[in-house]
Design a protein around this motif. Structure first.
Motif, PDB file in Angstrom:
ATOM      1  N   THR A 252       1.189  -1.112  -0.011  1.00 35.80           N
ATOM      2  CA  THR A 252      -0.148  -0.029  -0.022  1.00 35.80           C
ATOM      3  C   THR A 252       0.734   0.913  -0.351  1.00 35.80           C
ATOM      4  OG1 THR A 252      -0.301   0.223   2.141  1.00 35.80           O
ATOM      5  CG2 THR A 252      -1.775  -1.094   1.666  1.00 35.80           C
ATOM      6  N   ILE A 253       0.319   2.461  -0.425  1.00 36.24           N
ATOM      7  CA  ILE A 253       1.037   3.578  -0.015  1.00 36.24           C
ATOM      8  C   ILE A 253       1.501   4.232   1.222  1.00 36.24           C
ATOM      9  CG2 ILE A 253       0.786   6.422  -0.467  1.00 36.24           C
ATOM     10  CD1 ILE A 253       0.759   4.768  -3.126  1.00 36.24           C
ATOM     11  N   PRO A 254       0.566   3.993   2.439  1.00 35.09           N
ATOM     12  CA  PRO A 254       1.169   3.718   3.818  1.00 35.09           C
ATOM     13  C   PRO A 254       2.809   2.794   3.381  1.00 35.09           C
ATOM     14  CG  PRO A 254      -0.932   3.696   3.380  1.00 35.09           C
ATOM     15  CD  PRO A 254      -0.256   3.647   2.324  1.00 35.09           C
ATOM     16  N   LEU A 255       2.651   1.941   3.545  1.00 33.83           N
ATOM     17  CA  LEU A 255       3.998   0.824   3.460  1.00 33.83           C
ATOM     18  C   LEU A 255       5.049   1.157   2.709  1.00 33.83           C
ATOM     19  CD1 LEU A 255       5.310  -1.359   4.294  1.00 33.83           C
ATOM     20  CD2 LEU A 255       3.978  -2.690   2.122  1.00 33.83           C
ATOM     21  N   GLN A 256       4.239   1.933   1.170  1.00 31.67           N
ATOM     22  CA  GLN A 256       5.672   2.765   0.757  1.00 31.67           C
ATOM     23  C   GLN A 256       6.564   3.978   1.520  1.00 31.67           C
ATOM     24  OE1 GLN A 256       4.073   3.063  -2.827  1.00 31.67           O
ATOM     25  NE2 GLN A 256       3.569   0.859  -3.181  1.00 31.67           N
ATOM     26  N   ILE A 257       5.856   4.872   1.651  1.00 31.03           N
ATOM     27  CA  ILE A 257       5.695   5.717   2.287  1.00 31.03           C
ATOM     28  C   ILE A 257       6.727   5.330   3.784  1.00 31.03           C
ATOM     29  CG2 ILE A 257       5.046   7.857   3.940  1.00 31.03           C
ATOM     30  CD1 ILE A 257       3.105   8.328   1.834  1.00 31.03           C
ATOM     31  N   ILE A 473      14.734  16.889   2.129  1.00 30.30           N
ATOM     32  CA  ILE A 473      13.982  16.765   1.713  1.00 30.30           C
ATOM     33  C   ILE A 473      13.474  15.638   0.734  1.00 30.30           C
ATOM     34  CG2 ILE A 473      13.874  18.519  -0.712  1.00 30.30           C
ATOM     35  CD1 ILE A 473      13.150  20.184   1.520  1.00 30.30           C
ATOM     36  N   GLU A 474      14.564  14.832   0.076  1.00 26.83           N
ATOM     37  CA  GLU A 474      14.387  13.583  -1.149  1.00 26.83           C
ATOM     38  C   GLU A 474      13.540  13.065  -0.574  1.00 26.83           C
ATOM     39  OE1 GLU A 474      18.080  12.285  -1.106  1.00 26.83           O
ATOM     40  OE2 GLU A 474      19.550  13.596  -1.234  1.00 26.83           O
ATOM     41  N   GLY A 475      12.977  12.475   0.450  1.00 30.70           N
ATOM     42  CA  GLY A 475      12.243  11.549   1.138  1.00 30.70           C
ATOM     43  C   GLY A 475      10.800  12.636   1.246  1.00 30.70           C
ATOM     44  N   LEU A 476      11.124  13.749   1.336  1.00 34.55           N
ATOM     45  CA  LEU A 476       9.764  15.090   1.466  1.00 34.55           C
ATOM     46  C   LEU A 476       8.896  14.638   0.173  1.00 34.55           C
ATOM     47  CD1 LEU A 476       7.984  15.924   3.826  1.00 34.55           C
ATOM     48  CD2 LEU A 476       9.109  18.214   3.124  1.00 34.55           C
ATOM     49  N   ILE A 477      10.264  15.213  -0.970  1.00 34.32           N
ATOM     50  CA  ILE A 477       9.165  15.251  -2.183  1.00 34.32           C
ATOM     51  C   ILE A 477       8.945  13.979  -2.211  1.00 34.32           C
ATOM     52  CG2 ILE A 477      10.083  15.730  -4.860  1.00 34.32           C
ATOM     53  CD1 ILE A 477      11.720  17.859  -3.476  1.00 34.32           C
ATOM     54  N   ALA A 478       9.239  12.994  -2.609  1.00 36.99           N
ATOM     55  CA  ALA A 478       8.854  11.235  -2.407  1.00 36.99           C
ATOM     56  C   ALA A 478       7.630  10.538  -2.083  1.00 36.99           C
ATOM     57  CB  ALA A 478      10.317  10.687  -2.642  1.00 36.99           C
ATOM     58  N   SER A 479       7.759  11.222  -1.315  1.00 36.00           N
ATOM     59  CA  SER A 479       6.276  10.847  -0.065  1.00 36.00           C
ATOM     60  C   SER A 479       5.325  11.469  -0.275  1.00 36.00           C
ATOM     61  CB  SER A 479       6.229  11.279   1.740  1.00 36.00           C
ATOM     62  OG  SER A 479       8.105  10.288   1.837  1.00 36.00           O
ATOM     63  N   VAL A 480       5.672  12.980  -0.622  1.00 39.70           N
ATOM     64  CA  VAL A 480       4.150  13.536  -0.658  1.00 39.70           C
ATOM     65  C   VAL A 480       3.646  13.379  -2.245  1.00 39.70           C
ATOM     66  CG1 VAL A 480       3.615  16.182  -0.942  1.00 39.70           C
ATOM     67  CG2 VAL A 480       5.313  15.911   0.228  1.00 39.70           C
ATOM     68  N   LEU A 481       4.533  12.784  -2.798  1.00 45.27           N
ATOM     69  CA  LEU A 481       3.991  13.053  -4.581  1.00 45.27           C
ATOM     70  C   LEU A 481       3.279  11.894  -4.294  1.00 45.27           C
ATOM     71  CD1 LEU A 481       7.639  14.024  -6.491  1.00 45.27           C
ATOM     72  CD2 LEU A 481       4.645  15.728  -6.370  1.00 45.27           C
ATOM     73  N   LEU A 482       4.170  10.458  -3.745  1.00 41.90           N
ATOM     74  CA  LEU A 482       3.365   9.197  -3.755  1.00 41.90           C
ATOM     75  C   LEU A 482       2.040   9.210  -2.650  1.00 41.90           C
ATOM     76  CD1 LEU A 482       4.893   6.763  -4.656  1.00 41.90           C
ATOM     77  CD2 LEU A 482       5.103   5.942  -2.916  1.00 41.90           C
ATOM     78  N   TYR A 483       1.874  10.268  -2.083  1.00 46.83           N
ATOM     79  CA  TYR A 483       0.869   9.970  -1.435  1.00 46.83           C
ATOM     80  C   TYR A 483      -0.378  11.080  -2.099  1.00 46.83           C
ATOM     81  CZ  TYR A 483      -1.900  10.931   2.947  1.00 46.83           C
ATOM     82  OH  TYR A 483      -2.889  10.645   4.027  1.00 46.83           O
ATOM     83  N   ILE A 484      -0.249  11.817  -2.057  1.00 49.74           N
ATOM     84  CA  ILE A 484      -0.901  12.919  -2.972  1.00 49.74           C
ATOM     85  C   ILE A 484      -1.450  12.445  -4.347  1.00 49.74           C
ATOM     86  CG2 ILE A 484      -1.970  14.914  -3.626  1.00 49.74           C
ATOM     87  CD1 ILE A 484      -0.210  15.635  -1.056  1.00 49.74           C
TER      88      ILE A 484
END
Length: 533
Positions: A252-257, A473-484
């Motif tokens: 799931t997306i939560p697991l990936q994040i 920032i790298e992790g934040l960008i990947a997480s935000v893009l993936l989540y939204i």
């Protein structure tokens, strides 16, 4: 370097620029003005636009990527050949004797640690994903075959291995070597900042420190950050798929994040410890784990057959090398654009990151030693890895064994489908997941060090808060893009990175010219001193 009277002769360029002279110190940061602030503005604007309009962003950036690849396929293909010929010419020329950092410079790292870091930062994680998926894709006609050969034949198997090695071998590492050597030379020999703009000093002169240089460095920051964020997001999907495959956890997306968050936290700890205490240690661990996985697959699988696949990979790569390098008169244009041209655009877009990191760790090496190691060592390791993993996958497919025989319904699981047919499947698959994660950590922290250097004006050791900021920032960008935005947002980011490969290809061609001029300048100084002795 001294003259006959023992006076020191400077081989630096006559520039009044001082590293960090335009910097602003605030909140524990050492920020280069205006590169840091322009980069931040573009990053937030790009991410915000992608999140607000993911479909439109995907359409626009995919169109830009398609236009660049289809219109300038000749430029990407020709340039990749130019880079490898340029590196060969430099290595064989008298300029190959020039030592990075001067005649008295000594290497900062042992040969083993050096090789581990340059490989882990460059392509290690990609091999975990594509060493199985790519040969199977070509062999089974997942998206066309090289030269339109008939799928599922012996010729298709040979070409599958040759084409995969072509994309991950000499040409790819020559791209990294051009950037890495140029930056190392201008930084360590000419006392210029460790930023991409320094490679343009022979042509731009003092304008290097103006807006022309600001634009070059900003593009390098954006390409590095977006490339890393894309890989982090897509890599989390592979690790998540592996966890579902092995442990039954729902992908799931939560697991990936959660995976991205874990990788980012460890990368932050590593990057805070610096190059010696963090990145070097992780890279050495990385290569040790990879070696264990390689040995296990070789010994647990059909060993003699896998060794034969290694030999066959080398023979096929050499046999099809020139045909694959030629783009004129090809009747497999769709395959060429989807794979070869795509790869060259991707490697070029990544070259500021990988090249700058390689430069950072290569002081004390001669030009010849640098080019030989940076190009040949990773290519050799890749050949062995592709032979065992790619060859093993092809053998399973040919014999109708396992899920690889049915194509790739889930590319993220291709490596795990291969390991499923070996003893101790769960244990070794867990080992593989762990290796994927560690490869991502080393890529993230080495990328953070690169961005730190650029956004601090070329300083080799940026403040720790600044290193932490970029890793986060790298992790934040990947997480935000993936989540939204989901996978579509990540695909849009990747498409934008690929499109950036077009201007960077031109930048790299200019870097070749500048590097030659710089090495010639160094040779002339050396010859002048020698003539006085």
């Amino acid at each position: 370097m001294t003259d006959t009277q023992g006076k020191r002769v400077s081989n630096h360029y006559a520039t009044d620029y001082v590293v960090g002279q335009d910097n602003i110190q605030a909140f524990g940061f050492d920020l280069h003005n205006p590169v840091f602030f322009i980069s931040e503005l573009f990053i937030f604007a790009f991410v915000g636009t992608t999140l607000l309009m993911p479909e439109q962003a995907m359409t626009l950036l995919s169109g830009a990527k398609g236009w660049a690849i289809e219109t300038f396929d000749w430029l990407f293909m020709a340039s990749s050949n130019v880079f490898i010929l340029f590196c060969l010419a430099l290595a064989l020329s008298p300029m190959g004797k020039i030592r990075l950092g001067g005649d008295e410079a000594t290497p900062d790292f042992s040969g083993l640690s050096w090789a581990a870091m340059l490989f882990a930062s460059g392509m290690g994680i990609g091999l975990m994903f594509w060493s199985v998926a790519e040969p199977i894709a070509y062999y089974s006609d997942w998206y066309g075959t090289p030269f339109n050969v008939e799928a599922n034949t012996d010729t298709a198997a040979d070409l599958a291995l040759a084409a995969t090695m072509y994309h991950w071998g000499l040409h790819a590492w020559a791209i990294y070597a051009v950037v890495g050597l140029s930056l190392a030379f201008f930084c360590f020999n000419k006392n210029l900042p460790l930023t991409l703009r320094s490679a343009f000093y022979p042509i731009l002169g003092e304008r290097t420190w103006g807006w022309a240089g600001h634009i070059i460095d900003t593009l390098a920051v954006l390409a590095t950050l977006f490339g890393l964020a894309t890989s982090l997001g897509l890599g989390a999907k592979q690790a998540s798929a592996g966890l579902e495959f092995v442990f039954g956890l729902e992908d799931t997306i939560p697991l990936q994040i959660s995976i991205i968050a874990g990788i980012t936290l460890i990368a932050i700890a590593s990057v805070a410890r610096g190059l010696h205490g963090g990145v070097k240690v992780l890279s050495n661990v990385n290569m040790a784990i990879a070696a264990l996985l390689f040995i296990f697959v070789l010994l647990a699988g059909p060993t003699l057959s896998l060794m034969g696949w290694v030999v066959n990979t080398g023979k096929s790569y050499a046999g099809y090398f020139f045909e694959l390098s030629n783009w004129v008169g090809r009747d497999d244009e769709d395959w060429l654009h989807a794979w070869s041209v795509f790869y060259w655009a991707w490697w070029v877009a990544w070259s500021p990151f990988v090249g700058m990191f390689i430069a950072r760790i290569s002081r004390g090496r001669t030009v010849r030693e640098f080019l030989g190691a940076v190009i040949l060592i990773p290519t050799t390791v890749t050949l062995l890895w592709m032979g065992v993993f790619g060859g093993g996958a092809l053998e399973q497919s040919q014999n109708g064994v396992g899920q690889l025989a049915n194509g790739l319904d889930n590319i993220a699981l291709s490596m795990f489908y291969l390991l499923e047919q070996l003893p101790w499947t769960d244990v070794i698959s867990t080992f593989g997941i762990f290796l994927v994660l560690v490869f991502f950590i080393t890529s993230s922290d080495s990328g953070s060090l690169v961005i730190d250097s650029i956004t601090s004006g070329g300083k080799l050791d940026a403040p720790i808060p600044q290193r932490i900021f970029w890793a986060a920032i790298e992790g934040l960008i990947a997480s935000v893009l993936l989540y939204i935005g989901g996978t579509q947002a990540l695909d849009a980011l990747q498409a934008g990175t690929i499109a950036a490969g077009l201007p960077f290809t031109l930048i790299l061609l200019f870097i070749c010219v500048n590097l030659y001029k710089g090495l010639q300048h160094e040779r002339q100084l050396m010859a002048a001193v020698a003539s006085q002795n």
